[in-house]
Design an enzyme around this catalytic site. Sequence first.
Site, PDB file in Angstrom:
ATOM      1  N   GLU A  28      18.261 -38.875 -11.153  1.00 31.20           N
ATOM      2  CA  GLU A  28      17.657 -39.539 -12.318  1.00 31.20           C
ATOM      3  C   GLU A  28      18.378 -40.834 -12.598  1.00 31.20           C
ATOM      4  O   GLU A  28      19.590 -40.934 -12.486  1.00 31.20           O
ATOM      5  CB  GLU A  28      17.737 -38.619 -13.543  1.00 31.20           C
ATOM      6  CG  GLU A  28      16.997 -39.142 -14.759  1.00 31.20           C
ATOM      7  CD  GLU A  28      17.851 -39.959 -15.719  1.00 31.20           C
ATOM      8  OE1 GLU A  28      17.283 -40.582 -16.610  1.00 31.20           O
ATOM      9  OE2 GLU A  28      19.076 -39.996 -15.552  1.00 31.20           O
TER      10      GLU A  28
ATOM     11  N   HIS B 159      18.997 -32.686  -5.670  1.00 33.57           N
ATOM     12  CA  HIS B 159      18.433 -33.515  -6.742  1.00 33.57           C
ATOM     13  C   HIS B 159      19.159 -33.205  -8.042  1.00 33.57           C
ATOM     14  O   HIS B 159      19.497 -32.055  -8.320  1.00 33.57           O
ATOM     15  CB  HIS B 159      16.930 -33.230  -6.892  1.00 33.57           C
ATOM     16  CG  HIS B 159      16.395 -33.671  -8.216  1.00 33.57           C
ATOM     17  ND1 HIS B 159      16.175 -34.988  -8.528  1.00 33.57           N
ATOM     18  CD2 HIS B 159      16.068 -32.970  -9.327  1.00 33.57           C
ATOM     19  CE1 HIS B 159      15.734 -35.072  -9.778  1.00 33.57           C
ATOM     20  NE2 HIS B 159      15.661 -33.859 -10.289  1.00 33.57           N
TER      21      HIS B 159
ATOM     22  N   SER C 257       7.877 -30.825  -7.829  1.00 39.57           N
ATOM     23  CA  SER C 257       6.710 -30.274  -8.505  1.00 39.57           C
ATOM     24  C   SER C 257       5.623 -31.323  -8.691  1.00 39.57           C
ATOM     25  O   SER C 257       5.908 -32.508  -8.860  1.00 39.57           O
ATOM     26  CB  SER C 257       7.109 -29.689  -9.860  1.00 39.57           C
ATOM     27  OG  SER C 257       7.763 -30.644 -10.651  1.00 39.57           O
TER      28      SER C 257
ATOM     29  N   CYS D 248       9.797 -25.864 -23.137  1.00 34.65           N
ATOM     30  CA  CYS D 248      10.674 -24.708 -23.282  1.00 34.65           C
ATOM     31  C   CYS D 248      10.891 -24.014 -21.955  1.00 34.65           C
ATOM     32  O   CYS D 248      10.131 -24.198 -21.011  1.00 34.65           O
ATOM     33  CB  CYS D 248      10.048 -23.720 -24.252  1.00 34.65           C
ATOM     34  SG  CYS D 248       9.888 -24.438 -25.872  1.00 34.65           S
TER      35      CYS D 248
ATOM     36  N   HIS E 209       9.343 -38.462 -17.615  1.00 35.06           N
ATOM     37  CA  HIS E 209       9.227 -37.696 -18.861  1.00 35.06           C
ATOM     38  C   HIS E 209       8.319 -38.374 -19.858  1.00 35.06           C
ATOM     39  O   HIS E 209       8.088 -37.860 -20.943  1.00 35.06           O
ATOM     40  CB  HIS E 209      10.616 -37.473 -19.457  1.00 35.06           C
ATOM     41  CG  HIS E 209      11.469 -36.625 -18.581  1.00 35.06           C
ATOM     42  ND1 HIS E 209      12.412 -37.150 -17.744  1.00 35.06           N
ATOM     43  CD2 HIS E 209      11.469 -35.296 -18.372  1.00 35.06           C
ATOM     44  CE1 HIS E 209      12.969 -36.168 -17.052  1.00 35.06           C
ATOM     45  NE2 HIS E 209      12.425 -35.035 -17.421  1.00 35.06           N
TER      46      HIS E 209
ATOM     47  N   ASP F 299       8.772 -21.715 -13.365  1.00 36.28           N
ATOM     48  CA  ASP F 299       9.914 -22.587 -13.633  1.00 36.28           C
ATOM     49  C   ASP F 299      10.862 -22.482 -12.447  1.00 36.28           C
ATOM     50  O   ASP F 299      10.947 -21.445 -11.798  1.00 36.28           O
ATOM     51  CB  ASP F 299      10.625 -22.136 -14.920  1.00 36.28           C
ATOM     52  CG  ASP F 299      11.926 -22.907 -15.130  1.00 36.28           C
ATOM     53  OD1 ASP F 299      11.845 -24.077 -15.512  1.00 36.28           O
ATOM     54  OD2 ASP F 299      13.016 -22.329 -14.898  1.00 36.28           O
TER      55      ASP F 299
ATOM     56  N   CYS G  93      19.225 -34.370 -12.362  1.00 37.07           N
ATOM     57  CA  CYS G  93      18.558 -35.174 -13.374  1.00 37.07           C
ATOM     58  C   CYS G  93      19.378 -35.252 -14.644  1.00 37.07           C
ATOM     59  O   CYS G  93      20.269 -34.455 -14.864  1.00 37.07           O
ATOM     60  CB  CYS G  93      17.155 -34.647 -13.652  1.00 37.07           C
ATOM     61  SG  CYS G  93      16.988 -32.891 -13.712  1.00 37.07           S
TER      62      CYS G  93
ATOM     63  N   ASP H  57      31.324 -35.196  -2.615  1.00 33.82           N
ATOM     64  CA  ASP H  57      31.941 -34.025  -1.986  1.00 33.82           C
ATOM     65  C   ASP H  57      30.939 -32.882  -1.741  1.00 33.82           C
ATOM     66  O   ASP H  57      31.206 -31.973  -0.970  1.00 33.82           O
ATOM     67  CB  ASP H  57      33.102 -33.542  -2.873  1.00 33.82           C
ATOM     68  CG  ASP H  57      34.099 -32.717  -2.091  1.00 33.82           C
ATOM     69  OD1 ASP H  57      34.293 -32.995  -0.889  1.00 33.82           O
ATOM     70  OD2 ASP H  57      34.673 -31.776  -2.679  1.00 33.82           O
TER      71      ASP H  57
ATOM     72  N   ASN I  38      21.119 -26.737 -22.260  1.00 34.72           N
ATOM     73  CA  ASN I  38      19.877 -27.199 -21.643  1.00 34.72           C
ATOM     74  C   ASN I  38      18.959 -27.830 -22.698  1.00 34.72           C
ATOM     75  O   ASN I  38      17.774 -28.018 -22.490  1.00 34.72           O
ATOM     76  CB  ASN I  38      19.181 -26.007 -20.955  1.00 34.72           C
ATOM     77  CG  ASN I  38      18.079 -26.463 -19.995  1.00 34.72           C
ATOM     78  OD1 ASN I  38      17.800 -27.648 -19.847  1.00 34.72           O
ATOM     79  ND2 ASN I  38      17.416 -25.495 -19.356  1.00 34.72           N
TER      80      ASN I  38
END
Length: 780
Positions: free
Chosen positions: A686, A662, A454, A537, A716, A510, A664, A677, A131
């Site tokens: 994204e 969604h 969000s 973070c 971003h 989060d 990204c 599928d 991540n």
Amino acid sequence: MGIEGGLVVLKSKMGRGCDREAKDRVLKRGKNTVPDLSLYRFYLLKENGLPHSAELRSSIWKQMKDAGIKFIPSNTFSYYDQVLDTTAMLGAVPPRYGWNGGEIEFGTYFSMARGNASVPAMEMTKWFDTNYHFIVPELGPEVKFSYSSHKAVQEYKEAKALGVETVPVLVGPVSYLLLSKPAKGVEKSFSLLSLLDKILPIYKEVIAELKAAGASWIQFDEPTLVKDLESHQLQAFTSAYSALESSLSGLNVIIETYFADVPAAAFKTLTSLKGVTGFGFDLVRGAQTLDLIKGGFPSGKYLFAGVVDGRNIWANDFASSLSILGSLEGIVGKDKLVVSTSCSLLHTAVDLVNEPKLDKELKSWMAFAAQKVVEVNALAKALTGHKDEAFFSANAAAHASRKSSPRVTNEAVQKAAAALKGSDHRRATNVSARLDAQQKKLNLPILPTTTIGSFPQTMELRKVRREYKAKKISEEEYIKAIKEEINKVVKLQEELDIDVLVHGEPERNDMVEYFGEQLSGFAFSANGWVQSYGSRCVKPPIIYGDVSRPKPMTVFWSSMAQSMTARPMKGMLTGPVTILNWSFVRNDQPRFETCYQIALAIKEEVEDLEKAGINVIQIDEAALREGLPLRKSEEAFYLDWAVHSFRITNCGVSDTCQIHTHMCYSNFNDIIHSIIDMDADVITIENSRSDEKLLSVFREGVKYGAGIGPGVYDIHSPRIPSTDEIADRINKMLQVLETNILWVNPDCGLKTRKYAEVNPALQNMVAAAKLIRTQLASAK
Ligand SMILES: Nc1nc2c(c(=O)[nH]1)N[C@@H](CNc1ccc(C(=O)N[C@@H](CCC(=O)N[C@@H](CCC(=O)N[C@@H](CCC(=O)O)C(=O)O)C(=O)O)C(=O)O)cc1)CN2
Ligand SMILES: [Zn+2]
């Protein structure tokens, strides 16, 4: 040099993105909560002051030294990421940033990372299957490389001045090029590896300077070696290190790999490299490496054995590690074996000491970065006959208690999950018929507009959540505040004339942590921050047991939001694969089993939302692509259970319930058939920060019949996209996608943005959609 002490390959990030805004955010965080570091940054906060980057570094070096670590890495601090640092080192700044040479300063550095008012940021993508993210270098035949960031040497000297001898770590030259992309306008066929000859002279300058400063070891990270490389790519390693050999003479050189085992061919190339003193392997994720080493390891070379998991929070199994190390010792020799973490500790949480709320038993099963360093040392000591018996028996007892604990097991869940395997779960009607049924109910215009979920997470919002958590405000006050926020977001979207609304997720810290906190089988840390990108973070939840959903998690807020508007309100969930991939998962059962359990919990939530009258439900699978195994041979199995898990969540809803998903940040082209599928009704994806690569797959003829919203602008970056620019993007999409399936939306959620950016950006987005609707109508 013996193994006592050992080496920990610790590429901890010690600083966060520091343009002014990010710096302010750092400042405001309390003790123990500054999430930019993997290691001990909280020790560095002065009573009322800034965590100064030099202090952060010195504290980490000292911490490792105190833990007995012998080879302590430096140049692991980054203001953004280590690949961007390498781009700076090489002076490979794309011309659009107007850099004129000289040492690269913050302005240029952060313009590349985050964009500025006039120039968008460079592409950001996932660091392997983590991540964590990095800024993708843009290279071509015209790039003039020059030594433009002396950071590696500065950090080495900085540590030395503090009395800490370190191993400077550089991203290896071959991995750097393999992680790059051709700049705009450069032929696709251009061989990035042809630039080796141009970047190696800069590496030589760095090496010479490190030597002059007194370094005796140096580490090159070459993690691309764990992927399926072609023979010419492997050949590049041989050429590169041969070319560096004379510069490196007099230095001990480590080549480090991680995140998977190294394929046999790569192992051969790697261990035959000239001028190399030692090789590092991830022995946690690499099942094969051990056999390869047993099959032949060059004599006289060091082996850095990554037995302590750098990607998870579980205590090491000392008994098993010792047995692995023991067998390795027989192969490489006692004085050439070094105990190490499997990878950088950047990917794990910082220190269990900061977790007073985790219960004692759970804590005894865990080790965060601070504990892992101690584990490394304890293992190394045990090998030299200085075994800390008490520590080892406590470790064995903890493992025994975890194995037999009733907290881990929920038989009903295990049974239900086991029943899913091998079966199929699909909605009964095909997607085009479903879309027709949904359109009758929703009555949306063409090119419907929506957002990803969000809305900006303001200081006030965080404060409200924090105070509620700390019981400083009552539940009533909390609900009132969140309700007001939702109402504000709903009204704003109505004013903007967005077609399908969201509630804005103000109640969520989060998207993964929020669900983790409400599911059984999960624990969560108070301060277990892990860096994701730049200064951002996450606190991954910890899955320790069988997963179940005690009660509805989002129905209250979603129905409240729907009651505020006549427009469709999206229910907003995180999908099972994403919850899995963004959590610290149990290592005592296969990942797919845990995933199926989560899928069943989310299925219950989806069905409760539908019952509550929510007709559009988005199930985010942002991390599905990121979890793709690094090796091709393992992809099909993963995609099979991952896609199956997603379908399990929504196969039970009626045709008129519109399921969105969604995703990204990634390359989807290679998994587009799996995405199809998944059988979602609409996918928002994204697109804008990766040069619209996504669209090329449709250009190449892949048929897509479901709704699709490739992001029309990058969220971003603080930059505000113009109406024209967005309209342009939509037109490009219409060249490859049918008008009736295209949606208009940003790349991702808006939580990291400010309203001052979101308002005009969305205004322009809706204006662009309307402009094109008008054009399409008049063209008819
Ligand atoms: N898990 C996950 N992974 C993801 C994403 C994601 O959304 N979630 N998105 C992609 C990009 N990555 C991202 C990662 C983090 C953030 C992000 O916004 N993180 C926040 C922290 C999120 C959080 O949980 N915040 C808590 C509070 C955290 C905190 O530090 N509180 C301080 C005060 C903080 C303040 O006032 O600013 C305190 O309590 O003292 C909350 O909002 O409730 C941050 O770094 O600022 C965004 C994108 C990919 N990976
Ligand atoms: Zn997203």
